[in-house]
Design a protein around this motif. Sequence first.
Motif, PDB file in Angstrom:
ATOM      1  N   TYR A 365      53.609 108.514 116.360  1.00 37.32           N
ATOM      2  CA  TYR A 365      54.336 108.430 115.220  1.00 37.32           C
ATOM      3  C   TYR A 365      55.660 107.549 115.291  1.00 37.32           C
ATOM      4  N   THR A 370      61.203 112.863 114.844  1.00 39.79           N
ATOM      5  CA  THR A 370      60.412 114.132 113.782  1.00 39.79           C
ATOM      6  C   THR A 370      59.303 114.345 114.307  1.00 39.79           C
ATOM      7  N   ALA A 371      58.623 113.530 115.555  1.00 36.45           N
ATOM      8  CA  ALA A 371      57.399 113.693 115.908  1.00 36.45           C
ATOM      9  C   ALA A 371      57.415 114.711 117.170  1.00 36.45           C
ATOM     10  N   ASN A 373      58.928 118.215 118.735  1.00 35.10           N
ATOM     11  CA  ASN A 373      59.552 119.455 118.338  1.00 35.10           C
ATOM     12  C   ASN A 373      60.650 119.711 119.106  1.00 35.10           C
ATOM     13  N   MET A 388      45.493 122.775 126.769  1.00 33.72           N
ATOM     14  CA  MET A 388      44.496 123.265 125.539  1.00 33.72           C
ATOM     15  C   MET A 388      43.242 122.479 125.780  1.00 33.72           C
ATOM     16  N   TYR A 389      43.179 121.080 125.923  1.00 31.49           N
ATOM     17  CA  TYR A 389      41.896 120.065 126.151  1.00 31.49           C
ATOM     18  C   TYR A 389      41.364 120.427 127.374  1.00 31.49           C
TER      19      TYR A 389
ATOM     20  N   MET B 198      57.085 118.108 108.853  1.00 27.79           N
ATOM     21  CA  MET B 198      57.640 117.413 109.930  1.00 27.79           C
ATOM     22  C   MET B 198      56.382 116.959 110.653  1.00 27.79           C
ATOM     23  N   ASP B 199      56.505 115.638 111.281  1.00 30.64           N
ATOM     24  CA  ASP B 199      55.238 115.122 111.990  1.00 30.64           C
ATOM     25  C   ASP B 199      54.870 115.960 113.115  1.00 30.64           C
ATOM     26  N   TYR B 200      55.988 116.735 113.903  1.00 28.18           N
ATOM     27  CA  TYR B 200      55.279 117.354 115.018  1.00 28.18           C
ATOM     28  C   TYR B 200      54.445 118.695 114.648  1.00 28.18           C
ATOM     29  N   GLU B 202      52.545 118.260 111.786  1.00 35.13           N
ATOM     30  CA  GLU B 202      51.387 117.475 111.537  1.00 35.13           C
ATOM     31  C   GLU B 202      50.525 117.325 112.915  1.00 35.13           C
ATOM     32  N   ALA B 203      51.161 116.829 114.004  1.00 32.22           N
ATOM     33  CA  ALA B 203      50.665 116.530 115.285  1.00 32.22           C
ATOM     34  C   ALA B 203      49.931 117.760 115.861  1.00 32.22           C
ATOM     35  N   LYS B 205      48.706 120.283 114.191  1.00 32.32           N
ATOM     36  CA  LYS B 205      47.437 120.884 113.340  1.00 32.32           C
ATOM     37  C   LYS B 205      46.498 119.627 113.785  1.00 32.32           C
ATOM     38  N   LEU B 206      46.651 118.529 114.049  1.00 30.53           N
ATOM     39  CA  LEU B 206      45.756 117.579 114.297  1.00 30.53           C
ATOM     40  C   LEU B 206      45.130 117.842 115.729  1.00 30.53           C
ATOM     41  N   ARG B 207      46.024 118.500 116.576  1.00 27.16           N
ATOM     42  CA  ARG B 207      45.741 118.872 117.948  1.00 27.16           C
ATOM     43  C   ARG B 207      44.613 119.964 117.808  1.00 27.16           C
ATOM     44  N   GLU B 209      45.703 123.292 116.809  1.00 24.21           N
ATOM     45  CA  GLU B 209      46.309 124.552 117.169  1.00 24.21           C
ATOM     46  C   GLU B 209      46.067 125.735 116.067  1.00 24.21           C
ATOM     47  N   ARG B 217      55.260 128.889 118.013  1.00 20.84           N
ATOM     48  CA  ARG B 217      55.814 127.840 118.774  1.00 20.84           C
ATOM     49  C   ARG B 217      56.490 126.566 117.981  1.00 20.84           C
ATOM     50  N   GLU B 218      55.987 126.280 116.916  1.00 15.87           N
ATOM     51  CA  GLU B 218      56.459 124.891 116.336  1.00 15.87           C
ATOM     52  C   GLU B 218      57.423 125.386 115.093  1.00 15.87           C
ATOM     53  N   ASN B 222      62.612 126.628 115.062  1.00 11.68           N
ATOM     54  CA  ASN B 222      63.329 125.524 114.340  1.00 11.68           C
ATOM     55  C   ASN B 222      63.893 126.143 113.247  1.00 11.68           C
TER      56      ASN B 222
END
Lengths: 544, 307
Positions: A365, A370-371, A373, A388-389, B198-200, B202-203, B205-207, B209, B217-218, B222
């Motif tokens: 990103y 913000t990318a 956590n 995970m993978y 937030m992007d993390y 989104e990241a 979700k795309l992973r 999870e 955890r995400e 926060n």
Amino acid sequence: MTAEAANKDILLTIRDLKIEGRADEEWIEIVKSVDITLHKGEVLGLIGESGAGKSTVGLAAMGFTRDGCRISGGTVDFDGIDLRTAPEAERRSLRGRRIAYVAQSAAASFNPAHKLIDQYSEGPVEHGVMSRAEAERDAVELYRRMRLPDPEDIGFRYPHQVSGGQLQRAMTAMAMACRPDLIIFDEPTTALDVTTQIEVLAAIRDIVAQFDTAAIYITHDLAVVAQMADRIKVLLRGEEVEDADTRTMLSAPKEDYTKSLWAVRSFTRPEQPPVKDDSTPVVSVRNVTAGYSSLKVLIDVSFDIHKRRTVAVVGESGSGKSTAARVITGLLKPSEGQVLFEGTALPPDYRSRTREQLRQAQMIYQMADTALNPKLKIRELIGRPVAMYLGLKGKALTDRIRDLLALIELEPDLYIDRLPSELSGGQKQRIGIARALAAEPRFIICDEVTSALDQLVAEGILKLLDRLQSEFELAYMFITHDLATVKAIADEVVVMKEGRVIEQGPKAEMFQPPHDPYTELLLSSVPEMDPDWLTHLLAERAGT
Amino acid sequence: MDTILQLLGFVLVIFAALALGWLFRWVATRVTPHETAKALRTAPLTASFGMLVILIYVVVALLAPLVAPFGEREVVGGEFLPWEAPYYLGTDSLGRDMLTRLVYGARNTVGIAFVTTALAFLLGSILGLLAATVGGWPDQGLSRAVDVLMAIPALIFSLLLLTIFGTSIVTLILVIAVIDATRVFRLARSVAMNIVVMDYVEAAKLRGEGLLRLIVREILPNAAAPLVAEFGLRFCFVFLAISALSFLGLGIQPPTADWGSMVRENATLITFGDVTPLLPAGAIALLTVAVNFVVDWMLHRASGLKE
């Protein structure tokens, strides 16, 4: 111009300026002994990386410090007034009237609840320079000089009804309202597209010359400062590195640090052999049309990305670059067309993709802040996709995390248990890269990964991405608005405008004429180090 | 002269409190394990004092039968006896020992308020985070249901529910928890809304999870800081709600000792210039202040890393 300026009166003298900032219950010196001498009508460029103290020095020239900072030493003398010791009332009467400030983000600095002209009039009326009616007439005049479209009426709009470039010009006009002696520009064009940047730069330069206003121009972009400033001062970690007039500084920098800044744009990736016609692309976007409800953001977009190749997707903001990435990742379902991964169609929604399909396409990103956590340690940020993978656990997992950290050139022992807030911007972006690599993908989308970084740091990131690409045979989709980055790293270029692909092809072809007119406009708008570049370009464009 | 003395006494009390806080911190940093001690060292004196007070309350509440000189419901002497041994804080309107009642009150009132608040938070924040993360219809359904619940004045609503379901302690806890959970839901949802984009996230979700991991955890880490702050405030409100219900006769039922009803039962004494009925009120006030001191510090710590 400099020789001429030297004969004029001195407007601002800053001597041995020291500024401290408060962090963790103690004062830390963030500006260490900076001297500035500014003559009337002279433009001084302040450049340096983020954290060099540029903005802090700029604000101190108004006798102002941000919350949590204090001027701890030195003098700030503005036209005979010592701004450090002057009473607050006197300083306030200067600000806006004799010294003005133009902030980086005009969109964030205008009050969204008031019309532009109301905000324009506030300063002159408050300082008793003009009556309200005079101020409004004056505003129209300045809007015209700033070459804003429809100067009679634009002031009666609200900030959100005006584009970013126009807003930045309106803000410069506002700073001019009381005809100040000094304006401080704090990165006024950093948030703008190249094509808009030109207009703002030209307008600022003209108006500063017309009113013979002195200016301090703060930026991290060397090419921009070369167009604007008579003299350049380079800052590094709160200290002055070098100070010379623009032409001398550009042609013969003395210090190593300055030379390294100048050399940044020299990185270019070696030419890759052309792709074989029959090979299957890693990712293939086929005739994709997509949008949000009735608004179409992408119209019939197609391009291929091959193994070990970088495809740069270029365009201004709103051209649909990021939307294309959202379609590929499955966050946005296309209304027509499809995305193929190594020949097979991907389900349009990421929720219906298999874990293996998700693993193969990763994303880095723009804003590492913000990318990542902020509450998770590096160990978990990188470790999670590995666990995970790849199903690694315990020691194998830790070893893999350490390998990945070594790969992105961060010392594993030092960083594995840190939080993102304990890293610098460039290091955070490296963690973002490591997280994408952790999944061992074949394809990575890099969404403006270097645009929030300083040039030296950005270059490091580009080199890292390049090395990783050859090592793991990755395919990159590189979204950017910065053509210098494209030159450095791309194999193929896709130019987008208003949701359509305007032109695409190998880099060598794209940077050679003939171009599509829009590509031509984009290419010619990229600032060059030549201090006469803007003047020539404007003359050229006026001629055609 | 009197005012000066009062002022002096007031200042003295504050200094004594801070000194106690300092002493507590000094002891705490030496007896706790290394990591905790490191965190405790950064605690301001107010927070140390708050922790000390909470600790004392907890100990007293847990060991009530050992600490109290008499039985909770035991009538030991005449009504409204003065502060003399063996009744160090006198007796109440029925001749029960005031000190004993105070000690048991800590167990009942604090215990019930804590369980209620915890339950409200469990319910409210889980649903709130879920609504924000999932979005769409589940969010609409939950949010509108909460709006309906919040439209009815809390006190009237709890009176209504308690009249329907009866006034046992379990119903009291459940009713107040459900009503308070609506407020927690709103907060948790709005905080999570800002985090979900937030992007993390989104990241993640795309992973690929799952929902549970996304939330736990995400998002939750926060969202924790504002939720913790709200916990301190909510705890105090629940306290007040229980006292109000007790006053109306639908809260904690006599003869169970409860600070809220103790104030009411002995209110007549105030007319005689006796402070005894104010002691339970003071106990409530002290705990409220202590909880907020600690919450403030925790908030500061949570936000400090972000700057």
